[in-house]
Design a protein around this motif. Structure first.
Motif: not given
Length: 174
Positions: A6-19
């Motif tokens: 889902s895009r909600e999961f992808a948003a969290k994944l992008s944050v995990m990558l950014e951090s």
């Protein structure tokens, strides 16, 4: 096998990558597994599997998460989730407490967060003035852990999920 794409999961994944909580050794085999299990895997997964440079990987996932039609994510939660990811990095001994506080203060400055950036900078000043006391670190980390507990639990759960892929990647390359 069912994957949350889902895009909600992808948003969290992008944050995990950014951090920088995770990087390609955590997601490459996950992407490969998805690609092998689906007749038509999502393009962003195909793109991500071959992207090792962290800012580019984050952009791949971010572009998918925030593409049209737009979903109204609660951005405050994503900022808090970023801080939780950094906290997990601290708990896992990937960064020091001072590094966590500095990073959390910097990131929350200009981003909506459940606490102001001054909160983290104040804790950092107190920690420095205590000459990096282990007792002060413990007290402060407990306090921050309580403030962000739900986000930390989610971040840690997702980290542990990707950790199995990291371990497979490492054992495969030995």
């Amino acid at each position: 096998m069912k994957y949350d794409l889902s895009r909600e999961f992808a948003a969290k994944l992008s944050v995990m990558l950014e951090s920088s909580l995770i990087h390609y050794k955590y997601y490459e085999l996950w992407c490969d597994e998805i690609i092998e299990s689906m007749d038509n895997p999502p393009y962003w997964i195909i793109d991500l599997t071959s992207t090792k440079y962290l800012p580019d990987a984050r952009n791949v996932v971010y572009s998918y998460a925030f593409s049209e039609p737009f979903i109204d994510f609660y951005y405050l939660e994503l900022t808090d989730f970023y801080i939780a990811c950094k906290y997990v990095k601290y708990i896992k001994k990937h960064i020091s407490w001072a590094t966590f506080l500095s990073s959390a203060g910097s990131y929350s400055d200009g981003n909506s967060c459940c606490v102001e950036c001054e909160y983290f900078y104040s804790l950092l000043s107190q920690f420095e003035e205590s000459e990096y006391s282990k007792n002060m670190e413990y007290e402060q980390s407990e306090e921050v852990g309580k403030k962000f507990s739900s986000y930390i639990k989610e971040s840690d759960r997702l980290y542990e999920y990707f950790l199995k892929y990291f371990r497979q990647y490492v054992s495969k390359t030995k």
